[in-house]
Design a protein around this motif. Structure first.
Motif, PDB file in Angstrom:
ATOM      1  N   CYS A 313      50.676 -10.138 -18.571  1.00 13.23           N
ATOM      2  CA  CYS A 313      51.945  -9.129 -19.196  1.00 13.23           C
ATOM      3  C   CYS A 313      52.740  -8.067 -19.268  1.00 13.23           C
ATOM      4  O   CYS A 313      51.274  -7.256 -19.146  1.00 13.23           O
ATOM      5  CB  CYS A 313      51.333  -9.691 -20.442  1.00 13.23           C
ATOM      6  N   ILE A 314      53.065  -7.539 -18.786  1.00 15.64           N
ATOM      7  CA  ILE A 314      54.092  -6.258 -19.080  1.00 15.64           C
ATOM      8  C   ILE A 314      54.330  -5.717 -20.321  1.00 15.64           C
ATOM      9  O   ILE A 314      55.383  -4.752 -19.721  1.00 15.64           O
ATOM     10  CB  ILE A 314      55.207  -6.141 -17.661  1.00 15.64           C
ATOM     11  N   SER A 315      54.330  -6.065 -21.379  1.00 13.65           N
ATOM     12  CA  SER A 315      55.165  -6.093 -22.678  1.00 13.65           C
ATOM     13  C   SER A 315      55.264  -4.454 -22.140  1.00 13.65           C
ATOM     14  O   SER A 315      56.044  -3.678 -23.004  1.00 13.65           O
ATOM     15  CB  SER A 315      54.568  -7.093 -23.072  1.00 13.65           C
ATOM     16  N   CYS A 328      59.885  -9.357 -15.123  1.00 12.36           N
ATOM     17  CA  CYS A 328      57.970 -10.090 -15.496  1.00 12.36           C
ATOM     18  C   CYS A 328      57.703 -11.317 -15.040  1.00 12.36           C
ATOM     19  O   CYS A 328      58.646 -12.389 -15.046  1.00 12.36           O
ATOM     20  CB  CYS A 328      58.029 -10.255 -17.129  1.00 12.36           C
ATOM     21  N   PHE A 331      57.535 -14.252 -16.987  1.00 13.98           N
ATOM     22  CA  PHE A 331      59.172 -14.729 -17.816  1.00 13.98           C
ATOM     23  C   PHE A 331      59.978 -16.481 -17.539  1.00 13.98           C
ATOM     24  O   PHE A 331      59.898 -16.382 -16.154  1.00 13.98           O
ATOM     25  CB  PHE A 331      60.191 -13.532 -17.407  1.00 13.98           C
ATOM     26  N   CYS A 335      55.142 -17.925 -19.134  1.00 13.07           N
ATOM     27  CA  CYS A 335      55.490 -17.391 -20.062  1.00 13.07           C
ATOM     28  C   CYS A 335      56.761 -17.959 -20.939  1.00 13.07           C
ATOM     29  O   CYS A 335      57.351 -17.099 -20.093  1.00 13.07           O
ATOM     30  CB  CYS A 335      55.327 -15.376 -20.764  1.00 13.07           C
ATOM     31  N   LEU A 341      52.029 -15.865 -23.835  1.00 11.53           N
ATOM     32  CA  LEU A 341      51.147 -14.696 -22.625  1.00 11.53           C
ATOM     33  C   LEU A 341      51.589 -13.736 -23.756  1.00 11.53           C
ATOM     34  O   LEU A 341      49.909 -12.768 -23.818  1.00 11.53           O
ATOM     35  CB  LEU A 341      51.734 -14.358 -21.561  1.00 11.53           C
ATOM     36  N   GLY A 342      52.470 -12.481 -24.446  1.00 12.19           N
ATOM     37  CA  GLY A 342      51.902 -12.010 -24.539  1.00 12.19           C
ATOM     38  C   GLY A 342      53.150 -12.225 -26.205  1.00 12.19           C
ATOM     39  O   GLY A 342      54.200 -13.773 -25.999  1.00 12.19           O
ATOM     40  N   PRO A 344      55.851 -10.065 -27.377  1.00 10.30           N
ATOM     41  CA  PRO A 344      57.266 -10.141 -26.904  1.00 10.30           C
ATOM     42  C   PRO A 344      58.146 -11.340 -26.938  1.00 10.30           C
ATOM     43  O   PRO A 344      59.529 -11.561 -27.574  1.00 10.30           O
ATOM     44  CB  PRO A 344      57.721  -9.348 -26.419  1.00 10.30           C
ATOM     45  N   MET A 345      57.138 -12.602 -26.289  1.00  5.37           N
ATOM     46  CA  MET A 345      58.039 -13.683 -26.111  1.00  5.37           C
ATOM     47  C   MET A 345      57.939 -14.714 -27.867  1.00  5.37           C
ATOM     48  O   MET A 345      59.053 -15.503 -27.223  1.00  5.37           O
ATOM     49  CB  MET A 345      57.309 -14.795 -25.022  1.00  5.37           C
ATOM     50  N   CYS A 352      61.090 -10.425 -24.992  1.00  4.32           N
ATOM     51  CA  CYS A 352      61.001 -11.504 -24.027  1.00  4.32           C
ATOM     52  C   CYS A 352      62.552 -12.620 -24.567  1.00  4.32           C
ATOM     53  O   CYS A 352      62.673 -13.451 -23.934  1.00  4.32           O
ATOM     54  CB  CYS A 352      60.066 -11.684 -24.056  1.00  4.32           C
TER      55      CYS A 352
END
Ligand code: SF4
Length: 362
Positions: A313-315, A328, A331, A335, A341-342, A344-345, A352
């Motif tokens: 995760c590159i959030s 990402c 993405f 995810c 996975l993070g 923001p999704m 995301c």
């Protein structure tokens, strides 16, 4: 303009986009601070209306996204305790902890309930004197006064079975972190309209002066955002770095003193960890010692946790405007909103989630 439709008027929107195109003589990178603004920009395809050189990147203003993984795990630990009713806004329930989320905890038997206000949690505490009711108080300056008021009211009523797991963060320290980063790309900010409704825009002047960066406090409708972008581009082209207020129907210089007072009475400024980003000095609010009896971290004597963020995760980069969600590798593949996975999704304000919902590149 008085009515919502006018803030979504295509003719006004196109005229503002044309004004940006006339004024922009070089490329500029602009960041919208709030996740709510991100969703409007994506939903209405505002980036597509702008000249190619104007790049919009997304900011850290999604409170659910920056709530530390450790705190989600602590929420899950509390929710699993006997006699606890754990309450939260709906989008926190889908945010993944290290092993599960609050929805799964509920499926496993924990009493996890969605509420629409901290006052709903107080009501539950009054109605269930034999249970411990915990409210997951997450947010920026926008929600802090209402959460502070819930703690204040619980203290007034002597509601000993109510407590709050507080995760409040502040916008200006996060903007400072972005501006101090050697890899910063942001040249102008659309400032956080809702946060400034509470705090006013006065506290942003120091940032504008120190980093010579224009900040235009913006609203949340397409015309608001296009007007804020146009004001930013004008400042950049003219070499100005000022704080301007596009959202004047809601925001003024000083903000709401009553809301600020209840915040100050219940919370104190403290260092805070941001999910993915790490600790930012003096970037959060913690419950004052006077109200320790309503602070879930102290009530449940939570030991500190040390957990690993998912490596994929590159959030943190997304939330600092250094990468777009589409960059990402996970993405839309590993995810998605169903398999996040993070945060923001899954957050209603997550960048995301906005890209997934409105762009559907994957
Ligand atoms: S797409 Fe998923 S994994 Fe990638 S940054 Fe966004 S939330 Fe994290």
């Amino acid at each position: 303009m008085k009515y919502l439709d006018e803030y979504r008027d295509p003719q006004i929107a196109h005229a503002l986009a044309a004004q940006v195109a006339r004024n922009a003589t070089k490329p500029w990178v602009l960041m919208e601070v709030c996740g709510g603004q991100t969703h409007t920009l994506m939903r209405y395809g505002i980036g597509d209306l702008l000249p190619k050189g104007i790049e919009l990147v997304h900011g850290p203003g999604c409170p659910v996204c920056v709530t530390p993984l450790e705190l989600i795990d602590q929420a899950l630990n509390i929710a699993a305790m006997p006699d606890v009713i754990f309450t939260s806004y709906g989008d926190m329930l889908r945010v993944p902890g290290s092993h599960l989320d609050l929805f799964q905890a509920r499926a496993n038997g924990a009493d996890v309930r969605i509420v629409y206000s901290p006052m709903d949690a107080l009501k539950l505490a009054r109605e269930n004197p034999g249970r411990k009711v915990v409210f997951f108080g997450v947010g920026f300056e926008t929600t802090a006064p209402a959460n502070a008021m819930a703690v204040y009211q619980a203290a007034r009523e002597g509601l000993a079975n109510f407590s709050m797991l507080a995760s409040h963060v502040l916008v200006p320290p996060a903007m400072r972190l972005i501006l101090e980063s050697p890899s910063n790309r942001v040249q102008g900010f659309i400032g956080p309209g809702h946060v400034c409704t509470i705090m006013g825009f006065g506290e942003y002047q120091k940032l504008a002066e120190e980093f010579h960066v224009p900040i235009v406090v913006g609203g949340f409708e397409p015309v608001d955002l296009l007007e804020a972008i146009s004001m930013l581009v004008s400042q950049l082209e003219e070499g100005r770095a000022e704080v301007e207020n596009q959202y004047s129907r809601s925001v003024d210089f000083a903000g709401n003193p009553g809301a600020q007072k209840v915040m100050r009475d219940v919370f104190t400024v403290a260092d805070r960890k941001w999910r993915g980003i790490g600790e930012i000095p003096q970037s959060g609010l913690r419950i004052r010692d006077e109200y320790a009896a309503f602070d879930a971290e102290r009530v449940f004597k939570l030991a500190p946790l040390h957990v690993q963020e998912p490596a994929e995760c590159i959030s943190a980069l997304v939330l600092q405007g250094q990468k777009k969600p589409i960059e990402c590798p996970a993405f839309g593949k590993r995810c998605t909103p169903l398999t996040p996975l993070g945060a923001p999704m899954v957050s209603a304000e997550g960048a995301c989630a906005a890209w997934y919902q409105y762009k559907r590149y994957a």
